[in-house]
Design an enzyme around this catalytic site. Structure first.
Site, PDB file in Angstrom:
ATOM      1  N   CYS A 112       0.742  -0.937   0.063  1.00  0.00           N
ATOM      2  CA  CYS A 112       0.040  -0.268   0.034  1.00  0.00           C
ATOM      3  C   CYS A 112       0.399   1.035  -0.505  1.00  0.00           C
ATOM      4  CB  CYS A 112      -0.915  -0.474   0.918  1.00  0.00           C
ATOM      5  SG  CYS A 112      -1.578   1.835   1.558  1.00  0.00           S
ATOM      6  N   HIS A 142      -2.403   5.633   5.175  1.00  0.00           N
ATOM      7  CA  HIS A 142      -1.186   4.862   5.773  1.00  0.00           C
ATOM      8  C   HIS A 142       0.232   5.693   5.026  1.00  0.00           C
ATOM      9  CE1 HIS A 142      -0.347   0.548   6.193  1.00  0.00           C
ATOM     10  NE2 HIS A 142       0.275   1.724   6.564  1.00  0.00           N
TER      11      HIS A 142
END
Ligand SMILES: *[C@@H]1O[C@H](CO)[C@@H](O)[C@H](O)[C@H]1NC(C)=O
Ligand SMILES: *[C@@H]1O[C@H](CO)[C@@H](O)[C@H](O)[C@H]1NC(C)=O
Length: 457
Positions: A73, A129
């Site tokens: 990610c 994130h």
């Protein structure tokens, strides 16, 4: 036609000059909704999991069949946000762990910052994130006018408890810069969808809107509310049922977002982009079959992602694009949609490159050390070096026994200390025939592959 637009035209192979003019001459630049999902493997390609909305949206407009992302990610999201390869942002190693004092370098302009300059309203919903160790690392310091979501990864989809390892745990659902305790208990995908609807209701269709919807589904923990699970009662394995229900939850969510776009008058002037941030995670029931490997690896199953563009502004229907496109390309592409011109775009890795080559990862500069994990795709070729991750082919997990039983079934006897692989990826998208084998090396074992070469996951 400038280089940026040309890049997008080639990539999608369908925007003709006239359509591009319409796109640019409309009074309002198109609303952009970017849906990023986590860890979705081969997606709408005839799956047993119900994805009617995604199937339809992808089928009507442009399926991206040669779309690449990073295998995890934080690097993928960072490239979407900056248009720069992860080696230029220091994010090439791994995800950003909660206890790491690391984030997107604040001096690099972000996509929402640029879109703001182009007159867009910018909102983010979902998983960030990209670091949170300093105030300037947070989404609202990086160009978003509002944010509801989590700052770390792999949190619980209902309680929003998130742990780094087994120790550092905390509540991670934030509204702006504050914890949103009152929203705990809602299912992440549903909560984020409701927030998107709220944004659309509070906005008007005459101001261009950029919505970044980063769903945490279908990342572990595998959790889904009851109404989604009901469709899968006959699937054998409990985790598979939850996985399938999570994918259906994403499908339902995108359906709700598109309905809201239609109802509120945004749809006719909108572009919806759907992308996974990496390949599926086979040990968590994701499926990339027949591609090799999975999330975290540089085999095709880790980096070739599900992606499509749906927009009524694209007049040609049913296009399947084989052109090479990379997650970092969205930055110049979307800015070009917005009519924004970068005064100096030389710093971008996604600018005037029509993708004769695609750098998937590299660590360090100067000498190319084949012991170091790296991947590059150039024309028909793909070169892998170093420890590029688990090289299994994972067959569909609806088969009896579940993922563990199938793990290793097709593992090729890779030589010890082997650290270079070369594939003609256009002819061999499954990373099967390695040209880096020397003349004295044994050919890879082909026996298993013939039995199950059809994609059924
Ligand atoms: C879910 O979110 C709503 C607001 O959208 C809130 O009123 C509710 O208390 C939350 N919790 C649960 C368990 O639904
Ligand atoms: C959107 O386009 C359709 C088809 O051209 C048209 O019927 C509809 O009225 C348009 N809606 C809006 C809100 O402009």
């Amino acid at each position: 036609m400038d280089a940026l637009v040309l890049c997008f035209c080639l990539a999608l192979g369908l925007i003709h000059t006239t359509e591009e003019k319409v796109l640019r001459q409309g009074r309002v630049p198109p609303h952009i909704v970017f849906v990023m999902v986590e860890d979705q493997g081969i997606g709408y390609h005839g799956s047993e999991i119900h994805m009617p909305v995604l199937d339809q949206l992808a089928g009507e407009r442009v399926k991206l069949e040669n779309y690449y992302v990073q295998p995890i990610c934080s690097p993928s999201c960072s490239q979407l946000m900056t248009g720069r390869y992860q080696i230029h942002t220091g994010l090439q190693h791994s995800i950003i762990h909660a206890r790491q004092p690391l984030c997107l370098p604040p001096n690099i302009p972000t996509l929402p910052e640029r879109l703001r300059q182009a007159g867009y309203s910018t909102h983010m919903v979902g998983k960030w994130h990209l670091g949170f160790c300093r105030p300037e690392c947070l989404p609202m310091s990086c160009g978003f006018q509002s944010f509801l979501g989590s700052l770390t990864g792999s949190g619980d989809h209902f309680s929003f408890q998130s742990c780094d390892g087994t120790e550092a745990c905390g509540f991670d659902l934030h509204y702006g810069e504050w914890p949103a305790w009152e929203l705990s208990g809602n299912y992440s995908t549903r909560l984020y969808t409701e927030r998107v609807k709220e944004i659309l209701r509070g906005h008007d269709q005459w101001t261009p809107l950029f919505l970044y919807v980063a769903l945490q589904a279908v990342h572990t923990p595998l959790q889904a509310p009851g109404h989604l699970l009901r469709n899968y009662q006959t699937l054998g394995h409990r985790p598979l049922r939850h996985y399938a229900a999570m994918v259906s939850g994403v499908d339902e969510s995108v359906g709700m977002i598109v309905s809201e776009l239609r109802e509120r008058g945004y749809y006719n002037n909108s572009v919806l982009i759907y992308s996974s941030d990496s390949g599926g995670q086979p040990v968590s029931w994701g499926c990339n079959w027949p591609l090799r490997g999975g999330k975290g690896s540089y085999w095709e199953g880790g980096v070739r992602a599900v992606g499509f563009v749906h927009s009524p502004l694209l007049k040609t229907k049913g296009v399947v694009s084989q052109a090479l496109i990379h997650v970092s390309d969205w930055y110049p592409t979307l800015l070009s949609f917005a009519g924004y011109r970068e005064s100096d775009s030389s710093y971008l890795d996604s600018q005037d490159n029509q993708w004769p080559a695609l750098l998937l990862n590299l660590n360090g500069f100067g000498i190319w050390d084949t012991r170091v994990r790296a991947a590059i795709r150039a024309g028909d070729w793909k070169l892998l070096t170093g420890n590029v991750g688990d090289g299994d082919w994972f067959p569909p997990q609806t088969m009896p026994g579940g993922p563990q039983q199938w793990k290793g079934m097709e593992k090729r006897r890779d030589q010890r200390r082997k650290s270079v692989w070369i594939f003609t990826i256009t002819a061999d998208p499954y990373d099967r025939a390695d040209f880096a084998y020397g003349p004295d090396d044994e050919e890879p074992d082909n026996t298993n592959r013939k039995a199950r070469s059809k994609s059924t996951c």
